[in-house]
Write an enzyme that holds these catalytic residues in place. Sequence first.
Site, short mmCIF file in Angstrom:
data_model
loop_
_atom_site.label_atom_id
_atom_site.label_comp_id
_atom_site.label_asym_id
_atom_site.label_seq_id
_atom_site.Cartn_x
_atom_site.Cartn_y
_atom_site.Cartn_z
N GLU A 341 -4.70 17.95 -7.08
CA GLU A 341 -4.60 16.36 -7.67
C GLU A 341 -4.14 14.83 -7.92
O GLU A 341 -3.25 14.51 -8.68
CB GLU A 341 -4.19 16.99 -9.40
CG GLU A 341 -4.08 18.10 -10.05
CD GLU A 341 -3.70 18.85 -11.48
OE1 GLU A 341 -2.64 18.85 -11.71
OE2 GLU A 341 -4.77 19.44 -12.11
N CYS A 437 -3.99 21.51 -19.96
CA CYS A 437 -2.19 19.74 -20.18
C CYS A 437 -3.53 19.13 -21.50
O CYS A 437 -2.55 18.21 -22.40
CB CYS A 437 -2.47 19.01 -19.66
SG CYS A 437 -3.27 19.25 -18.22
O1 FUB Z 1 1.83 20.44 -14.89
C1 FUB Z 1 1.32 19.94 -16.07
C2 FUB Z 1 0.46 19.43 -15.58
O2 FUB Z 1 -0.22 20.77 -15.65
C3 FUB Z 1 0.19 18.36 -15.44
O3 FUB Z 1 0.22 16.66 -15.95
C4 FUB Z 1 -1.38 18.12 -15.44
O4 FUB Z 1 -2.30 17.46 -14.27
C5 FUB Z 1 -1.90 19.56 -14.59
O5 FUB Z 1 -1.96 20.33 -13.47
ZN ZN Z 2 -4.27 17.46 -18.31
#
Ligand code: FUB
Ligand code: ZN
Length: 679
Positions: A341, A437
């Site tokens: 990501e 999230c």
């Molecule tokens: O790691 C916590 C959250 O989950 C991150 O901010 C998102 O990108 C997802 O990976």
């Molecule tokens: Zn998210």
Amino acid sequence: MEKKYTASAKISDVSISGGLFGRVSGLVKEQVLPYQWDILNDTATNAVPDHSIENFSVAEGNDEGYPSHCIANFRIAAKEQEGDFYGMVFQDSDLAKWLEAVAYRLMSEPDAELEKTVDETIDLIGRAQQDDGYLNTYFTIREPENRFTNLCECHEMYCAGHMMEAAVAYYKATGKDKLLKIMCRMADLIDQNFGPEENKRHGYPGHEEIELALVKMYEVTGENRYLKLAKYFIDERGKKPYYFDIEFEKRNRASHFSYLYPPYGMYSNGPKYEQYHLPIREQKTFEGHSVRCMYMASGAVDVARLTEDEELMNACRGLYENMVQRRMYLTGGIGSTPKAEMFTSDYDLPNDMVYGETCASVGMMFFTKRLLQAEQKGDYADTMERALLNTCLAGMSLDGKSFFYVNPLEVDPVISRENPDRAHVLPVRPAWFGCACCPPNLSRMITSLPEYMYTICGNEAYVNLYLSNQAKLTLENMEIQLDVKTEYPYEGEISFEVKTEGEYGICLRIPSWSSRKWSVAINGKQVAGAGRPDNTYILKDGFLHLIRTWKPGDHILLELDFEPKRIYANPRVSKDVGRVAIQCGPLVYCLEEVDNGKGLQRIYLPRNAKLELVRRPDKLEGINEIHASGFRLKDFKEEDVLYMADTQWEYEPVKLVWIPYYAWANRGENEMTVWIHEK
Ligand code: FUB
Ligand code: ZN
């Protein structure tokens, strides 16, 4: 950086009425928050996706995200239920974000029953807290002996930060301090364990978040230790030897996320992934995980503003500029690869391989809101608006029942299904996620929109976002009221009725996309406009400063440029060379198969084709369409031939219909594209 009185509007003092955000705010209050509560309690009946999602792998995690087990985890940690922890190691944060969103909702509209639900949940959180103040259901249930040993991967401070934000919000909403006290105990425990002193660990969180939360805790409690700890985490990140290397060896290279990032989980993604490759002050580009970057920068701006740290603020300005000029999609999405990501390199903005996580654009709003508090530059609000009206809004379906994690600019459902590299690019929104999230992040941002709409600086109210609302704004020396009416972002006229007498400033953002055509009239008389040398008022850094003695009933009319525009990318963005996108006002538009037929990548827009704006109150909850005459490249005559030495290209005319990007994927599975060829 000069220290001055700055604040955001209070959520309770701004009532959003009508228009796009009247609808979206209502949807979050009435539909999304109750639905998310059912999810957290595993009582949602429609959480198993009803689209064709079973054909796709969910963006993160390996199931449809059902059950969530979030509340159950708290009950188990409180020893009130038998069972094991289930979910992501940061599952607690789903509840924290929901609580925060509900607190904002209660600020704008009290609801005794909802408040009772929150109070009972806070009681449960209190019972799940350990005697020394520790709060985290994963470690309490599964690995009590390993607390704070894997900061790199295990999100303890991230979860704590989110719960601190919820605690501050609920305290502000109701005056009740039970959750705040719970989180002060957790903050104190973290403070006892981390810091520059010899006897403490010299670490920092693997996922930034607690920095900005500690600043909120400092602001509400006045406890200086919390600001110091936030500053410590900001300053410690990137120092050598790297804390995460030391910690890694100490825990014998054990990894929590080896299944996701082999062999050593998040640690194997390297220092850039968690932004510890350099001290923040030396970072010139956002690197690694895009959501982490936004949270890091948000905390850093807060600390820079409160400690008058110009060097840190300069680093944040540089990071912002790099992102906006080289690493951000037209839609305000960030993160160019699904691999961890992450950000990649300048100008690498593939439309179909994109990540563009909803949380990253929500995080961009956190960052720009704070930048605006530190210095009032219209460009920050332009970016905030780009993220909000395009990627953030696209993160949720029009009925509030399904959500995007990844926000592509180009989708072909067949390729998404068959090509494992595109499996993250879904053509329909899932009802929930294993890694959930994004949906509650959207909820807390939308329920707190007033904080983004206005920045108060001394006796000036800066209007960052235009939407219909009635606002009471507390300036440094007085309180003022405004009544704003507009159909924006579907029309370019915004009308303000001034309700309060006195000398103060109303500073209107003139968006950069409208810099060549705009005008402002007060009580029917034009007082400022694009290209007028005799402007009565100063236009500085993208804001027109209407500072004068106002009378109740004074009327301001701002007119912005609402011609649909062709947008081109810097040619270094290889994927957009020869392509054009359409924007009208702040909205980026896209083509969908349902309106334009199959084969969107074979469509051409002639450079001189007229773009016509068409009001469609009847479609997709009320949108504008853009129409134009274009062409589609026909298949080879012999359809079974893949390559041909020579051919006579043939085109067929097509009537092109664009809709706002945020409204895509609400009519079933189909192709979509933002960028098309120009001829
Ligand atoms: O790691 C916590 C959250 O989950 C991150 O901010 C998102 O990108 C997802 O990976
Ligand atoms: Zn998210």
